[in-house]
Motif scaffolding. Structure first.
Motif, PDB file in Angstrom:
ATOM      1  N   LEU A 124       0.850  -1.187   0.000  1.00 28.02           N
ATOM      2  CA  LEU A 124       0.000   0.000   0.000  1.00 28.02           C
ATOM      3  C   LEU A 124       0.889   1.242   0.000  1.00 28.02           C
ATOM      4  O   LEU A 124       2.102   1.160   0.187  1.00 28.02           O
ATOM      5  N   LYS A 125       0.278   2.399  -0.168  1.00 27.79           N
ATOM      6  CA  LYS A 125       1.070   3.620  -0.262  1.00 27.79           C
ATOM      7  C   LYS A 125       0.286   4.797   0.293  1.00 27.79           C
ATOM      8  O   LYS A 125      -0.924   4.900   0.086  1.00 27.79           O
ATOM      9  N   LEU A 126       0.988   5.691   0.996  1.00 30.21           N
ATOM     10  CA  LEU A 126       0.381   6.912   1.521  1.00 30.21           C
ATOM     11  C   LEU A 126       0.750   8.078   0.614  1.00 30.21           C
ATOM     12  O   LEU A 126       1.927   8.328   0.346  1.00 30.21           O
ATOM     13  N   GLU A 127      -0.266   8.786   0.154  1.00 27.10           N
ATOM     14  CA  GLU A 127      -0.048   9.957  -0.692  1.00 27.10           C
ATOM     15  C   GLU A 127      -0.584  11.197   0.008  1.00 27.10           C
ATOM     16  O   GLU A 127      -1.717  11.201   0.502  1.00 27.10           O
ATOM     17  N   SER A 128       0.217  12.240   0.048  1.00 24.45           N
ATOM     18  CA  SER A 128      -0.147  13.465   0.758  1.00 24.45           C
ATOM     19  C   SER A 128      -1.058  14.342  -0.089  1.00 24.45           C
ATOM     20  O   SER A 128      -0.835  14.526  -1.295  1.00 24.45           O
ATOM     21  N   THR A 129      -2.098  14.881   0.536  1.00 25.10           N
ATOM     22  CA  THR A 129      -3.015  15.799  -0.135  1.00 25.10           C
ATOM     23  C   THR A 129      -3.708  16.645   0.931  1.00 25.10           C
ATOM     24  O   THR A 129      -3.261  16.681   2.076  1.00 25.10           O
ATOM     25  N   LYS A 130      -4.765  17.318   0.576  1.00 21.86           N
ATOM     26  CA  LYS A 130      -5.561  18.061   1.547  1.00 21.86           C
ATOM     27  C   LYS A 130      -7.009  17.630   1.444  1.00 21.86           C
ATOM     28  O   LYS A 130      -7.478  17.207   0.388  1.00 21.86           O
ATOM     29  N   GLY A 131      -7.729  17.755   2.568  1.00 21.98           N
ATOM     30  CA  GLY A 131      -9.123  17.364   2.566  1.00 21.98           C
ATOM     31  C   GLY A 131      -9.828  17.834   3.815  1.00 21.98           C
ATOM     32  O   GLY A 131      -9.196  18.345   4.753  1.00 21.98           O
ATOM     33  N   PRO A 132     -11.149  17.680   3.864  1.00 23.55           N
ATOM     34  CA  PRO A 132     -11.916  18.098   5.037  1.00 23.55           C
ATOM     35  C   PRO A 132     -11.661  17.175   6.227  1.00 23.55           C
ATOM     36  O   PRO A 132     -11.705  15.954   6.079  1.00 23.55           O
ATOM     37  N   VAL A 133     -11.398  17.765   7.382  1.00 21.25           N
ATOM     38  CA  VAL A 133     -11.109  16.993   8.605  1.00 21.25           C
ATOM     39  C   VAL A 133     -11.992  17.515   9.737  1.00 21.25           C
ATOM     40  O   VAL A 133     -12.062  18.726   9.975  1.00 21.25           O
ATOM     41  N   ALA A 134     -12.664  16.613  10.420  1.00 24.26           N
ATOM     42  CA  ALA A 134     -13.489  16.998  11.568  1.00 24.26           C
ATOM     43  C   ALA A 134     -12.603  17.291  12.766  1.00 24.26           C
ATOM     44  O   ALA A 134     -11.704  16.517  13.096  1.00 24.26           O
ATOM     45  N   THR A 135     -12.834  18.433  13.403  1.00 26.65           N
ATOM     46  CA  THR A 135     -12.099  18.809  14.610  1.00 26.65           C
ATOM     47  C   THR A 135     -13.099  19.108  15.725  1.00 26.65           C
ATOM     48  O   THR A 135     -14.304  19.219  15.480  1.00 26.65           O
ATOM     49  N   LEU A 136     -12.585  19.238  16.939  1.00 26.97           N
ATOM     50  CA  LEU A 136     -13.437  19.540  18.089  1.00 26.97           C
ATOM     51  C   LEU A 136     -12.931  20.811  18.758  1.00 26.97           C
ATOM     52  O   LEU A 136     -11.732  20.932  19.054  1.00 26.97           O
ATOM     53  N   VAL A 137     -13.831  21.748  18.993  1.00 29.90           N
ATOM     54  CA  VAL A 137     -13.485  23.008  19.657  1.00 29.90           C
ATOM     55  C   VAL A 137     -14.150  23.017  21.035  1.00 29.90           C
ATOM     56  O   VAL A 137     -15.377  22.872  21.142  1.00 29.90           O
ATOM     57  N   VAL A 138     -13.338  23.173  22.069  1.00 31.78           N
ATOM     58  CA  VAL A 138     -13.854  23.245  23.435  1.00 31.78           C
ATOM     59  C   VAL A 138     -14.301  24.676  23.710  1.00 31.78           C
ATOM     60  O   VAL A 138     -13.510  25.614  23.643  1.00 31.78           O
ATOM     61  N   ASP A 139     -15.583  24.852  24.006  1.00 26.74           N
ATOM     62  CA  ASP A 139     -16.129  26.175  24.282  1.00 26.74           C
ATOM     63  C   ASP A 139     -16.041  26.529  25.764  1.00 26.74           C
ATOM     64  O   ASP A 139     -15.878  27.702  26.126  1.00 26.74           O
ATOM     65  N   HIS A 140     -16.161  25.509  26.635  1.00 24.76           N
ATOM     66  CA  HIS A 140     -16.135  25.765  28.071  1.00 24.76           C
ATOM     67  C   HIS A 140     -15.805  24.470  28.799  1.00 24.76           C
ATOM     68  O   HIS A 140     -16.287  23.401  28.439  1.00 24.76           O
ATOM     69  N   VAL A 141     -14.979  24.582  29.832  1.00 21.80           N
ATOM     70  CA  VAL A 141     -14.672  23.438  30.686  1.00 21.80           C
ATOM     71  C   VAL A 141     -14.195  23.973  32.043  1.00 21.80           C
ATOM     72  O   VAL A 141     -13.542  25.019  32.105  1.00 21.80           O
TER      73      VAL A 141
END
Length: 308
Positions: free
Chosen positions: A285-302
Motif C-alpha cells: 500500500l502507499k500513503l499519498e499526501s493531499t488536503k481534505g476536510p477533517v473533523a475537529t473539536l473546539v472546546v467552548d467551556h470546561v
C-alpha cells in the motif's frame, strides 16, 4: 447523577502500562513512546444499535496522586475507569477524535490528571457489552458535561491528509481465514484469542482479522494526520507491520478491547524502514499526501470537576 467515593486502589503491574477494555478509543501517548504495547479490538461482539444507552449512576473523580507514573484507561464490566489520565485524553475518547484535533481548551486540560471511577446501575450492566463505540462515547460526553461542565462543538477544516492507496505491485495483505480461532494469537480481556484484536507498540503493529478501517485509524493517530482509505479493500486481514520508530514519545491510540501487557514487546530495529516505506514494502500500500476536510473539536467551556 449521584456521586460517591469509590474505595480501593487501582492496581496494575507495570509502570506506564495501558489497560483498555470495551469499545473505546484509547490514547496511548504514555505507553507507546516508552516501549509498552497494548491490545485492541474494533468493536465488542454483539453490539446493537438499538441497545439502551445507560447513564452512569455514580461517579468518583479525583485529582490523581499516582506515585509510579502508571496510566490506565478502560471501560470496565460495570462502567468506566481511569488512573492518572489527563482530561484531554478522556475528551478524545468521548468524542472519538485525536487529541491533536482538539482546540480551545485551557492548558490544564493537558496537564491535570484524574482518577475516575464511574459505574452504571446494576440493571444496566448487561447493556454495556451491547453498546457501540459511539454509544459509549455518548455516555462519556454526558459524564464530562455533568462533572466538568464541558461544552464543545465540531468544526470541519481543510487540513493536510494522507490517502491510502494500493501500491504499484498490488496489495500484499494476508486475508484472514473465516472462523480462525488464533490459537497462538493476541488474547482479549476474556483470555480468548479471536479476530478483531490488535497489538501495537513503538515501530510495530500486529492485527488479526481486522478491516482496513481499523488499521487506517491507528496509522492516522501514529502519523498525527487523518488518513482516507482509498484502497477499495473490504476484507479482514492478518497484518504485521514493522518500522523504525521516531525518537521520543510516539502518541498512539489503540482501539478497544485490549488487555494489559505483562511484558514489553521486542525492541524494534532502529535501522529499519520508515513507516511510509514499511507500508509500501510490507503491505503493498502507499500513503499519498493531499488536503481534505477533517473533523475537529473546539472546546467552548470546561471547568475543574465538581467535588465528589
Amino acid at each position: 447523577m449521584k456521586t460517591e467515593r469509590v474505595a480501593g486502589k487501582l492496581d496494575f503491574r507495570r509502570k506506564f502500562s495501558l489497560l483498555v477494555a470495551g469499545s473505546i478509543t484509547v490514547a496511548g501517548v504514555m505507553a507507546f513512546g516508552l516501549g509498552d504495547a497494548a491490545q485492541s479490538q474494533t468493536e465488542p461482539q454483539g453490539t446493537n444499535a438499538d441497545a439502551k444507552v445507560p447513564a452512569f449512576e455514580v461517579a468518583s473523580i479525583k485529582p490523581s496522586k499516582s506515585s509510579d507514573g502508571g496510566m490506565r484507561i478502560m471501560f470496565t464490566p460495570d462502567g468506566f475507569s481511569t488512573t492518572n489520565i489527563p482530561l484531554k485524553i478522556v475528551i478524545s475518547q468521548a468524542y472519538g477524535i485525536r487529541e491533536d484535533l482538539i482546540s480551545g481548551a485551557p492548558s490544564w486540560v493537558d496537564s491535570a490528571r484524574y482518577d475516575i471511577e464511574a459505574k452504571v446501575a446494576g440493571p444496566d450492566v448487561a447493556e454495556l457489552p451491547k453498546l457501540s463505540v459511539d454509544q459509549r462515547g455518548s455516555m462519556l460526553q454526558s459524564l464530562l458535561a455533568d462533572r466538568f461542565e464541558l461544552k464543545a462543538h465540531r468544526e470541519t477544516k481543510e487540513l493536510p491528509v494522507y490517502e491510502l492507496v494500493i501500491a504499484k505491485n498490488g496489495p500484499q495483505l494476508k486475508e484472514a481465514k473465516p472462523g480462525d480461532t488464533y490459537a497462538n494469537g493476541i488474547k482479549g480481556p476474556d483470555g480468548v484469542a479471536h479476530a478483531g484484536m490488535m497489538r501495537i507498540g513503538p515501530g510495530q503493529l500486529t492485527g488479526q482479522g481486522i478491516p482496513m478501517t481499523t488499521m487506517v485509524k491507528l496509522l492516522s493517530r501514529q502519523l498525527h494526520r487523518t488518513i482516507l482509505d482509498k484502497t477499495g479493500l473490504t476484507g479482514n486481514y492478518d497484518i504485521t507491520l514493522q518500522w523504525a520508530p521516531e525518537e521520543g514519545p510516539s502518541p498512539m491510540f489503540p482501539r478497544p478491547g485490549g488487555a494489559q501487557q505483562e511484558t514489553a514487546p521486542p525492541s524494534p530495529d532502529s535501522s529499519g524502514p520508515s513507516i511510509f516505506t514499511a507500508i509500501q514494502e510490507q503491505l503493498g500500500l502507499k500513503l499519498e499526501s493531499t488536503k481534505g476536510p477533517v473533523a475537529t473539536l473546539v472546546v467552548d467551556h470546561v471547568e475543574t470537576p465538581s467535588a465528589n
